[in-house]
Structure formats: structure tokens, C-alpha cells
Design an enzyme around this catalytic site. Sequence first.
Site, PDB file in Angstrom:
ATOM      1  N   ASN A   1     -38.462  54.011  35.239  1.00 34.49           N
ATOM      2  CA  ASN A   1     -38.344  53.039  36.278  1.00 34.49           C
ATOM      3  C   ASN A   1     -39.362  51.890  36.487  1.00 34.49           C
ATOM      4  O   ASN A   1     -39.085  50.852  37.124  1.00 34.49           O
ATOM      5  CB  ASN A   1     -38.084  53.822  37.821  1.00 34.49           C
ATOM      6  CG  ASN A   1     -39.603  54.794  37.769  1.00 34.49           C
ATOM      7  OD1 ASN A   1     -40.089  55.016  36.830  1.00 34.49           O
ATOM      8  ND2 ASN A   1     -39.909  55.033  39.153  1.00 34.49           N
TER       9      ASN A   1
ATOM     10  N   HIS B   1     -43.425  54.667  30.884  1.00 37.19           N
ATOM     11  CA  HIS B   1     -42.484  53.815  31.607  1.00 37.19           C
ATOM     12  C   HIS B   1     -42.228  53.849  33.068  1.00 37.19           C
ATOM     13  O   HIS B   1     -41.284  53.276  33.663  1.00 37.19           O
ATOM     14  CB  HIS B   1     -41.143  54.204  30.838  1.00 37.19           C
ATOM     15  CG  HIS B   1     -40.730  55.390  30.853  1.00 37.19           C
ATOM     16  ND1 HIS B   1     -39.404  55.957  30.432  1.00 37.19           N
ATOM     17  CD2 HIS B   1     -41.354  56.711  31.179  1.00 37.19           C
ATOM     18  CE1 HIS B   1     -39.315  57.042  30.594  1.00 37.19           C
ATOM     19  NE2 HIS B   1     -40.433  57.494  31.034  1.00 37.19           N
ATOM     20  N   HIS B   2     -42.940  54.840  33.626  1.00 37.62           N
ATOM     21  CA  HIS B   2     -42.949  55.097  35.096  1.00 37.62           C
ATOM     22  C   HIS B   2     -44.030  54.024  35.890  1.00 37.62           C
ATOM     23  O   HIS B   2     -43.943  54.132  37.123  1.00 37.62           O
ATOM     24  CB  HIS B   2     -43.222  56.448  35.493  1.00 37.62           C
ATOM     25  CG  HIS B   2     -42.251  57.551  34.860  1.00 37.62           C
ATOM     26  ND1 HIS B   2     -40.827  57.195  35.062  1.00 37.62           N
ATOM     27  CD2 HIS B   2     -42.528  58.711  34.155  1.00 37.62           C
ATOM     28  CE1 HIS B   2     -40.302  58.092  34.340  1.00 37.62           C
ATOM     29  NE2 HIS B   2     -41.187  59.192  33.818  1.00 37.62           N
ATOM     30  N   CYS B   3     -44.634  53.269  35.181  1.00 35.25           N
ATOM     31  CA  CYS B   3     -45.663  52.457  35.867  1.00 35.25           C
ATOM     32  C   CYS B   3     -45.270  51.059  35.864  1.00 35.25           C
ATOM     33  O   CYS B   3     -44.633  50.541  34.910  1.00 35.25           O
ATOM     34  CB  CYS B   3     -46.996  52.586  35.081  1.00 35.25           C
ATOM     35  SG  CYS B   3     -48.455  51.771  35.866  1.00 35.25           S
TER      36      CYS B   3
END
Length: 356
Positions: free
Chosen positions: A186, A142-144
Site C-alpha cells: 500500500n 512497501h508499506h511506507c
Amino acid sequence: RPHRTELYEEPPLGCWPIVYSPDYNITFMGLEKLHPFDAGKWGKVINFLKEEKLIADDLIVQAREATDEDLLVVHTRRYLNKLKWSFVVATITEIPPVAFLPNFIVQRKVLKPLRTQTGGTIMAGKLAVDRGWAINVGGGFHHCSSDKGGGFCAYADITLAIKFLFERVQGVSRATIIDLDAHQGNGHERDFMDDPRVYIMDAYNRYIYPGDGFAKRAIKRKVELEWGTEDTEYLQKVQTHVEGALNEFKPDIVVYNAGTDILDGDPLGGLAISPQGIVKRDEVVFRAARSRGVPVLMVTSGGYQKRTARIIADSILNLHSLGLLGRERPACALGSPSLDQMVRDSAKDFSTLSLQ
């Protein structure tokens, strides 16, 4: 016109919508031990489920690697080209020695497992719509976002799964992301910043990575947690906000990012949730989605302790024992069931769910 992809081919009838491949696990001369992540946790989850006789190899859906063409549904060509530089991958995965390895080795030993997990999430999206639920034993990067990786996340599998569904599956035009990893998600937040079709709920430790103020503007329900938050407060907040989110926006799919880095003692999460608290949390999300008849796709995301795999397995066993994964064990090991038997089973599944 959407490109043809092998990721949406029908798996054998009667298999569990649990997606996995041995290729998920990152094993490479002990280098993976330089990161606090347990890079073999996905295989351990499967082994625990086999020991408990919930699944067997021929009862799970084998994940396939996402191709460049699949990845380009979301990622820019510029970003995918950057991954051909070992030092870029070293930065994203936070394993510094990777910078000194030839890129063909990095592709095979680090990025291929992550591409296979990404393929698994895309496959699980369609399975969830078809079966009412699906679990990718990996994924949750979920940070990509489309043009930037970080925090061990090299591919935007959550964004990809949702975009694939919007483009290829009739009747899927609204999605809710429930992100309960300890970190702010993010990546998908940046990707869906101005997309009214996607509703994001995110509960995270407000003081840790990534602290992405810009991405926070995409969150419709923001649950910012303090250091050391414990079960009672956490579960009450999750229950309230998951119910609130699903009442406020009626999605066609819930993508549930079920990070276990909220576990007490996690070196990166900074929260203090017990194993029982994690099992209960997953139950709250599945109950809320399934009682409304909304398909749910679960990905396992972050979780950096050795006991994490056991907790994920226990949670799946708990969901099964409560009937939240449908009542019947699959029959594909015994030869595929007849079509009318499957129709009867799914009708039975539906009626038991609506009664709950």
C-alpha cells in the site's frame, strides 16, 4: 535540478550488481527478537552466497546510507521529523519497547539500518539500468509512503528508487512494480496513485494487513489470494499476470518486490508456498523481464522465518545457474577488466539473452 547524491556514484567496474552492507542487520540487546522478523537475515543471505563461492566481499556493491536530502526526494519533512519520536518508530516497527529508548539510540540501532537498506535500493535502481539487473539484499519497504510508515517499513525505498530514476537517468520514464510479498504494497500504491508512468501488479493474501482499500485503486493488476494458497495455483497466477502486465505496459525498469513471507508456515503471510515454489517464482519474474530486455531491480522485502535467508540465497544461485544474471563472473577481484573486454562481455550477455 536534482541534488547531488553519493548514491549514484559509479561502483568499481566488474562488481556484481548485488548491493549490501553489514549495517543492514538490526542487532540490539535482543530487542529485535520481539518482532517475528529475522533482523539478521540479510547478512545470512550474503554468507550463504559466499559459501557457494558466488560472491566475495570485494565483488559486491557496498550500500550507502540515504541522507535526509535523499529521503526528501519523496518524504515530507514533517514525516522525517516524526521519526525523531521513539514511540512513532516503535509503532512503525511493531517493537513496543523501542518507545522507551532515547531517540539517538533508535536512530543508530533501528533507523540507520533501514536508511542504509533504502540507500541500497536507490543504488540498485541505477545499477539495474546499467547492467540489466540488480539485487538489493535488503529493502522492499512497501508499506511506507511519502508521509506514513507502518508494517516494519519506515522509508519508502521503492518509491525513492523509481523517482530517482525518473529524475536522473535518461530514457527511464516508465516503471512496473511487481509486488509478490504476501502483503498488499500500500505504500508505493499511495505514492503512485495517479501517476500514469507507473504500472503496479500486486499479488497478496486478501485477508491480512494492511487491507488498504484506498491504495488498491492504484493497482492495475490485482491478484487477491485465499488463505493457504499452494504452489500450483500460485505459480500459474504469477506466470499469467507477470506476462500480462509486461505485455500491457512496456516499462523501462521492473521493480520486483520479492517477499518470502509467502512461505508455508510464515506467521504473518498465511499462504503455503514451498521453498522450491519461491525459487521458481523469482525465475518466472526474471525470465519475463529479461526476455523482453527490461532491466529488473529485486528487493527482498518481508519474510519472517529462520529458513528464509537460505531460500533467498538458493533463488539467486538458481537465477545465476540459468544465465538470468548474465553469463560471466565479475573480475573485479582480479583487477578491473579492460574496457574492450567489458564491451565484449556485455555484447555476449546481450546475444545470449536475446537467443533465450
